[in-house]
Design a protein around this motif. Sequence first.
Motif, PDB file in Angstrom:
ATOM      1  N   ILE A 124      18.772  41.368  41.062  1.00 21.27           N
ATOM      2  CA  ILE A 124      20.037  41.562  41.418  1.00 21.27           C
ATOM      3  C   ILE A 124      20.992  41.389  40.350  1.00 21.27           C
ATOM      4  CG2 ILE A 124      19.637  40.963  43.816  1.00 21.27           C
ATOM      5  CD1 ILE A 124      20.687  38.221  43.253  1.00 21.27           C
ATOM      6  N   ASN A 125      22.206  41.767  40.312  1.00 25.77           N
ATOM      7  CA  ASN A 125      23.262  41.581  39.530  1.00 25.77           C
ATOM      8  C   ASN A 125      24.091  40.750  39.976  1.00 25.77           C
ATOM      9  OD1 ASN A 125      25.617  41.524  37.661  1.00 25.77           O
ATOM     10  ND2 ASN A 125      25.621  43.700  37.431  1.00 25.77           N
ATOM     11  N   PRO A 126      24.202  39.158  39.441  1.00 28.93           N
ATOM     12  CA  PRO A 126      25.074  38.228  40.249  1.00 28.93           C
ATOM     13  C   PRO A 126      26.381  38.219  39.782  1.00 28.93           C
ATOM     14  CG  PRO A 126      23.734  37.429  38.183  1.00 28.93           C
ATOM     15  CD  PRO A 126      23.453  39.035  38.393  1.00 28.93           C
ATOM     16  N   SER A 127      26.786  39.186  38.879  1.00 33.58           N
ATOM     17  CA  SER A 127      28.235  38.953  38.449  1.00 33.58           C
ATOM     18  C   SER A 127      29.318  38.843  39.566  1.00 33.58           C
ATOM     19  CB  SER A 127      28.449  39.933  37.416  1.00 33.58           C
ATOM     20  OG  SER A 127      28.478  41.283  37.897  1.00 33.58           O
ATOM     21  N   THR A 128      29.405  39.546  40.365  1.00 40.36           N
ATOM     22  CA  THR A 128      30.440  39.831  41.260  1.00 40.36           C
ATOM     23  C   THR A 128      30.394  38.565  42.252  1.00 40.36           C
ATOM     24  OG1 THR A 128      30.513  42.014  41.106  1.00 40.36           O
ATOM     25  CG2 THR A 128      31.875  41.280  42.753  1.00 40.36           C
ATOM     26  N   THR A 129      29.024  38.039  42.658  1.00 32.47           N
ATOM     27  CA  THR A 129      28.909  37.082  43.346  1.00 32.47           C
ATOM     28  C   THR A 129      29.521  35.722  42.714  1.00 32.47           C
ATOM     29  OG1 THR A 129      26.922  38.175  44.417  1.00 32.47           O
ATOM     30  CG2 THR A 129      27.185  35.865  44.779  1.00 32.47           C
ATOM     31  N   LEU A 130      28.994  35.600  41.508  1.00 34.10           N
ATOM     32  CA  LEU A 130      29.502  34.413  40.765  1.00 34.10           C
ATOM     33  C   LEU A 130      31.093  34.466  40.793  1.00 34.10           C
ATOM     34  CD1 LEU A 130      27.079  34.251  37.788  1.00 34.10           C
ATOM     35  CD2 LEU A 130      27.043  32.783  39.746  1.00 34.10           C
ATOM     36  N   SER A 131      31.771  35.706  40.525  1.00 35.80           N
ATOM     37  CA  SER A 131      33.067  35.790  40.836  1.00 35.80           C
ATOM     38  C   SER A 131      33.775  35.275  42.015  1.00 35.80           C
ATOM     39  CB  SER A 131      33.691  37.219  40.298  1.00 35.80           C
ATOM     40  OG  SER A 131      33.280  37.645  39.181  1.00 35.80           O
ATOM     41  N   CYS A 132      33.173  35.636  43.071  1.00 33.85           N
ATOM     42  CA  CYS A 132      33.578  35.203  44.261  1.00 33.85           C
ATOM     43  C   CYS A 132      33.288  33.759  44.568  1.00 33.85           C
ATOM     44  CB  CYS A 132      32.652  35.857  45.566  1.00 33.85           C
ATOM     45  SG  CYS A 132      33.129  35.816  47.122  1.00 33.85           S
ATOM     46  N   ALA A 133      32.353  33.330  44.255  1.00 39.14           N
ATOM     47  CA  ALA A 133      31.962  31.789  44.144  1.00 39.14           C
ATOM     48  C   ALA A 133      33.267  30.850  43.496  1.00 39.14           C
ATOM     49  CB  ALA A 133      30.731  31.229  43.945  1.00 39.14           C
ATOM     50  N   SER A 134      33.474  31.063  42.333  1.00 46.85           N
ATOM     51  CA  SER A 134      34.418  30.664  41.412  1.00 46.85           C
ATOM     52  C   SER A 134      35.827  30.738  42.196  1.00 46.85           C
ATOM     53  CB  SER A 134      34.419  30.999  39.905  1.00 46.85           C
ATOM     54  OG  SER A 134      34.561  32.591  39.750  1.00 46.85           O
ATOM     55  N   ALA A 135      36.224  32.042  42.562  1.00 47.99           N
ATOM     56  CA  ALA A 135      37.453  32.375  43.293  1.00 47.99           C
ATOM     57  C   ALA A 135      37.519  31.473  44.466  1.00 47.99           C
ATOM     58  CB  ALA A 135      37.513  33.793  43.614  1.00 47.99           C
ATOM     59  N   ASN A 136      36.519  31.475  45.118  1.00 45.49           N
ATOM     60  CA  ASN A 136      36.717  30.633  46.621  1.00 45.49           C
ATOM     61  C   ASN A 136      37.095  29.273  46.228  1.00 45.49           C
ATOM     62  OD1 ASN A 136      35.980  32.557  48.298  1.00 45.49           O
ATOM     63  ND2 ASN A 136      33.982  32.149  48.481  1.00 45.49           N
ATOM     64  N   ILE A 137      36.612  28.525  45.006  1.00 40.09           N
ATOM     65  CA  ILE A 137      36.698  27.403  44.816  1.00 40.09           C
ATOM     66  C   ILE A 137      38.253  26.996  44.409  1.00 40.09           C
ATOM     67  CG2 ILE A 137      36.305  25.385  43.381  1.00 40.09           C
ATOM     68  CD1 ILE A 137      33.364  26.506  43.091  1.00 40.09           C
ATOM     69  N   ILE A 138      38.846  27.868  43.598  1.00 34.97           N
ATOM     70  CA  ILE A 138      40.439  27.878  43.159  1.00 34.97           C
ATOM     71  C   ILE A 138      41.125  28.247  44.656  1.00 34.97           C
ATOM     72  CG2 ILE A 138      40.233  30.081  42.319  1.00 34.97           C
ATOM     73  CD1 ILE A 138      42.272  27.050  40.918  1.00 34.97           C
ATOM     74  N   ALA A 139      40.666  29.149  45.173  1.00 34.52           N
ATOM     75  CA  ALA A 139      41.494  29.630  46.416  1.00 34.52           C
ATOM     76  C   ALA A 139      41.340  28.672  47.397  1.00 34.52           C
ATOM     77  CB  ALA A 139      40.787  31.083  47.038  1.00 34.52           C
ATOM     78  N   SER A 140      40.648  27.797  47.529  1.00 36.84           N
ATOM     79  CA  SER A 140      40.674  26.734  48.274  1.00 36.84           C
ATOM     80  C   SER A 140      41.524  25.582  48.138  1.00 36.84           C
ATOM     81  CB  SER A 140      39.235  25.977  48.846  1.00 36.84           C
ATOM     82  OG  SER A 140      38.926  25.187  47.318  1.00 36.84           O
ATOM     83  N   ILE A 141      41.992  25.480  47.043  1.00 34.83           N
ATOM     84  CA  ILE A 141      43.032  24.608  46.525  1.00 34.83           C
ATOM     85  C   ILE A 141      44.520  25.326  46.494  1.00 34.83           C
ATOM     86  CG2 ILE A 141      43.975  23.216  44.274  1.00 34.83           C
ATOM     87  CD1 ILE A 141      41.150  23.009  43.308  1.00 34.83           C
ATOM     88  N   LEU A 142      44.367  26.420  46.130  1.00 34.41           N
ATOM     89  CA  LEU A 142      45.686  27.418  46.048  1.00 34.41           C
ATOM     90  C   LEU A 142      46.355  27.733  47.441  1.00 34.41           C
ATOM     91  CD1 LEU A 142      45.261  29.425  42.943  1.00 34.41           C
ATOM     92  CD2 LEU A 142      46.440  27.369  42.966  1.00 34.41           C
TER      93      LEU A 142
END
Length: 495
Positions: free
Chosen positions: A168-186
């Motif tokens: 699998i290509n994990p790139s977009t999934t990794l983007s979603c994970a890092s986005a979710n962490i900052i989105a939880s704070i913002l």
Amino acid sequence: MTELSAVTIGLVGFATIAIVLSYAKMIWRKRKFPPGPLPMPVIGNALQLMSEGLMPSLVKMSEKYGQVYTVHFGPRPTLIVVGYQAVKEVLVDLGDIFLGRGTIPVFQRFYNNSGLTLLNGEHWKQMRQFSLLTLKDFGMGKKSLEEPIQEETQHLVEYFRKSNEQPINPSTTLSCASANIIASILMSKRYEYTDEKWMKILQDMRDSFEIISSPWGQMYDMFPDVMEYLPGRHRKMFDLLKELRDIVKENVKIHESNMDPSCPRDYIDCFLIRMKQENLDSETCFDKTNLVATVFDMFLGGAETTSVTLNFGILHFIKYPEIQEKLHQEIDQVIGRTREPRLEDRNQMPYMNAIIHEVQRISDVLPMGCIRSATRDVTVRGYKIPKGMDVLPVLSTVLQDPTQFETPGKFNINHFLDENGKFRKNNGFMPFAAGKRVCIGESLVRMEIFIIFATILQKFTLKSVVDPKDLDISPTESGLESIPPSHKVIFIPRE
């Protein structure tokens, strides 16, 4: 001679005189600046800069003109600063003078000339202090943020486990994970990896940064007024981020309708409360325009650059299986196979800590750094730099400075390990820049990267679909951002 011909000749003559006068003014000003290549009328040094690529050209010019020299990005003179010593001098030793934000046409269009990245002076100080305190209140740099990062990482683990050892290509999934962490704070949000609309928005974000880092984006930064009217890939880079900007605006609107001032949930709530406190001050920077721009900016910075680092890290893990083997041994010894990795484990894991630092160094995610400007006249290495002049500290030349790193162009774990196998710091490690305008999310990014890497390698062995010797992990573009190549990965559970 017809009247039309006379008018045409007059216009051509007027344009010629204007160009000549403009060039004369450029040359007159150039004599006061540090040395550099001779600029051409209107286009400056664009031809020299684009002939071999922007980054290679800047490095090559430094070999001729030194660590401090002048380049004209179009008609705009810019002080280029390369190498650890010179960049440290500008960002740290003279940091209070170079606190201004320089000219960044792409970001100015993205953020509507607003937000933390583009603010200057007292407004920037107020916004940065508020943002730092607010983000800390919601756990940035503290143990309290460890749990949300661990939870998001477990979602990643489950997603990779469900791949059933298929590539699998994990790139977009990794983007979603890092986005979710900052989105939880913002904005107190989390998105599922199966949310097709959201995943497309994240892919659009990646595609936009790829264009920005390409020659198209570089040309836009040199000639924004002209490129606005020309066809090409650069016209897409703004449209690709429209849906993400709309989501930020929508969340601000929702927060306005259901916010409880006595119990703020996230950064947006805290900003809205501050807005109400200052609503009688016509000079305040706490308004809705700056709120949307700052959240949008933090989201791009927190999600994009972190996911790029994670992608480069995984590429290095599959490129060098022997590194994985040593990391597995250290993880098994310090953490074991069942307990979730914690930030405090980092102090007991010198090999993992060193690997993360070397991945960040060699990946060089933001090679250009972010342009500054002088807030007053200043002398740098004997040259007088006028107030308002753009200054570009090229971070790539710090991360690859041979005076700081033994083999700057090669992946070398010993850059951050001493002879006893203990982690050692290196002054040349500046992926987040340095000084008072250093990346506001540095502590969050460092926490994320450690916990995510440690957890993934605790649970999986990563394999390439091709022979590691044939795996090219060099960036596909290197401008504002270094873009990792797309590769499929096999996640094999460590049972």
